[in-house]
Scaffold this active site. Structure first.
Site, PDB file in Angstrom:
ATOM      1  N   GLY A  32     -21.053  42.013  39.370  1.00 45.51           N
ATOM      2  CA  GLY A  32     -20.075  41.807  40.442  1.00 45.51           C
ATOM      3  C   GLY A  32     -18.728  42.375  40.031  1.00 45.51           C
ATOM      4  CG  LEU A  33     -16.158  43.793  43.194  1.00 47.99           C
ATOM      5  CD1 LEU A  33     -15.333  43.501  44.446  1.00 47.99           C
ATOM      6  CD2 LEU A  33     -16.080  45.270  42.818  1.00 47.99           C
ATOM      7  CB  SER A  34     -12.773  43.040  37.667  1.00 53.06           C
ATOM      8  OG  SER A  34     -11.891  42.395  36.795  1.00 53.06           O
ATOM      9  N   GLY A  35     -13.093  39.751  38.512  1.00 55.39           N
ATOM     10  CA  GLY A  35     -12.452  38.646  39.234  1.00 55.39           C
ATOM     11  C   GLY A  35     -13.403  37.892  40.155  1.00 55.39           C
ATOM     12  N   GLY A  37     -15.926  36.106  39.209  1.00 55.70           N
ATOM     13  CA  GLY A  37     -16.283  34.811  38.599  1.00 55.70           C
ATOM     14  C   GLY A  37     -17.412  34.881  37.586  1.00 55.70           C
ATOM     15  CE  LYS A  38     -18.564  40.743  36.037  1.00 53.56           C
ATOM     16  NZ  LYS A  38     -17.337  40.876  36.853  1.00 53.56           N
ATOM     17  CB  SER A 106     -23.784  46.125  35.456  1.00 53.86           C
ATOM     18  OG  SER A 106     -23.785  44.798  35.926  1.00 53.86           O
TER      19      SER A 106
HETATM   20  S1  ADX Z   1     -18.790  47.953  33.305  1.00 54.34           S
HETATM   21  O1  ADX Z   1     -18.402  48.604  34.547  1.00 54.34           O
HETATM   22  O2  ADX Z   1     -19.007  48.912  32.223  1.00 54.34           O
HETATM   23  O3  ADX Z   1     -19.932  47.032  33.469  1.00 54.34           O
HETATM   24  P1  ADX Z   1     -17.449  45.840  31.884  1.00 54.34           P
HETATM   25  O4  ADX Z   1     -17.999  44.617  32.534  1.00 54.34           O
HETATM   26  O5  ADX Z   1     -18.011  46.239  30.557  1.00 54.34           O
HETATM   27  O6  ADX Z   1     -17.520  47.068  32.922  1.00 54.34           O
HETATM   28  O7  ADX Z   1     -15.894  45.669  31.672  1.00 54.34           O
HETATM   29  C1  ADX Z   1     -15.113  45.272  32.755  1.00 54.34           C
HETATM   30  C2  ADX Z   1     -13.788  44.665  32.305  1.00 54.34           C
HETATM   31  O8  ADX Z   1     -12.966  45.659  31.718  1.00 54.34           O
HETATM   32  C3  ADX Z   1     -13.040  44.118  33.503  1.00 54.34           C
HETATM   33  O9  ADX Z   1     -13.276  42.746  33.674  1.00 54.34           O
HETATM   34  C4  ADX Z   1     -11.592  44.396  33.158  1.00 54.34           C
HETATM   35  O10 ADX Z   1     -11.046  43.297  32.479  1.00 54.34           O
HETATM   36  C5  ADX Z   1     -11.646  45.548  32.206  1.00 54.34           C
HETATM   37  N1  ADX Z   1     -11.293  46.878  32.774  1.00 54.34           N
HETATM   38  C6  ADX Z   1     -10.380  47.727  32.233  1.00 54.34           C
HETATM   39  N2  ADX Z   1     -10.354  48.886  32.911  1.00 54.34           N
HETATM   40  C7  ADX Z   1     -11.267  48.780  33.920  1.00 54.34           C
HETATM   41  C8  ADX Z   1     -11.703  49.680  34.944  1.00 54.34           C
HETATM   42  N3  ADX Z   1     -11.188  50.900  35.080  1.00 54.34           N
HETATM   43  N4  ADX Z   1     -12.662  49.242  35.808  1.00 54.34           N
HETATM   44  C9  ADX Z   1     -13.177  48.012  35.667  1.00 54.34           C
HETATM   45  N5  ADX Z   1     -12.806  47.125  34.701  1.00 54.34           N
HETATM   46  C10 ADX Z   1     -11.863  47.502  33.820  1.00 54.34           C
END
Ligand code: ADX
Length: 197
Positions: A32-35, A37-38, A106
């Site tokens: 899911g998106l950042s923020g 709640g994962k 992911s």
């Molecule tokens: S993933 O896309 O490769 O699965 P992952 O879960 O490891 O990402 O890391 C995401 C975390 O990195 C986010 O929660 C955020 O805190 C941080 N972050 C820093 N730069 C980015 C970016 N460009 N896109 C998304 N997350 C970022």
């Protein structure tokens, strides 16, 4: 979905009376998106499963990116490699009987599909932690959305990099409507019904 068989020592039985014991490893893959709640859900799930007497580990994107994956950025290629490594780690952990909770954005279906293929069928539970972008952006717990909007972070998921929602996740949690407790209950109910033997 295969049922795992529970074999308990008497001491174990007492400590875990009434609680399901899963002898085989599983992956609970939170995407899911950042923020969305994962990480919060992963941390609470861990506590709950530990209380069941279950060996658990959490693989959290933010933490892995300070260590094992600190050489990776956020280009599609780097995210693919990030998910590949995490999928391989999850495979190793589940092979030892651990429940492996993965909390990573992911964003790409193909990468998640590849991770799924590493795990025995029925033992990869994809959990879509679904909160609309507006909600995640309003929460902005790390201030990253604001930075991304100002152009200070490139390729930020949801803003300047895309997210492909799961088409058929085993579980979908609408965390804009559910409390953490309710989200947790959904996952635990799923485990009790479909996973625990
Ligand atoms: S993933 O896309 O490769 O699965 P992952 O879960 O490891 O990402 O890391 C995401 C975390 O990195 C986010 O929660 C955020 O805190 C941080 N972050 C820093 N730069 C980015 C970016 N460009 N896109 C998304 N997350 C970022």
């Amino acid at each position: 979905m295969p049922k795992s068989k529970a074999i308990q020592s008497p001491a174990n039985q007492k400590a875990t009376a009434g609680k399901p014991i899963l002898l085989n490893g599983y992956v609970l893959w939170l995407t899911g998106l950042s923020g969305a709640g994962k990480s919060t859900i992963a941390a609470q799930l861990k506590q709950e499963l530990l209380a069941w007497g279950q060996p658990v580990c959490v693989l959290d994107g933010d933490r892995l990116r300070t260590g094992l994956c600190s050489d990776l950025g956020f280009s599609p290629e780097d995210r693919k490699e990030n998910i590949r490594r995490i999928g391989e780690l999850a495979k190793l952990f589940t092979a030892t009987g651990v429940i492996c909770i993965v909390a990573v954005i992911s964003p790409y279906r193909a990468d998640r599909r590849r991770a799924r293929t590493l795990i025995e069928q029925g033992r990869f539970i994809e959990i879509y932690v679904n909160a609309p972008l507006e909600v995640c952006e309003r929460r902005d717990p790390k201030g990253l959305y604001a930075k991304a909007r100002r152009g200070e972070i490139a390729e930020f998921t949801g803003i300047s990099s895309h997210y492909e929602p799961p088409e058929k996740p085993e579980i979908e949690l609408h965390t804009d409507k559910l409390s953490i407790t309710e989200s947790l209950a959904e996952v635990l109910d799923f485990i009790k019904l479909n996973v625990a033997g």
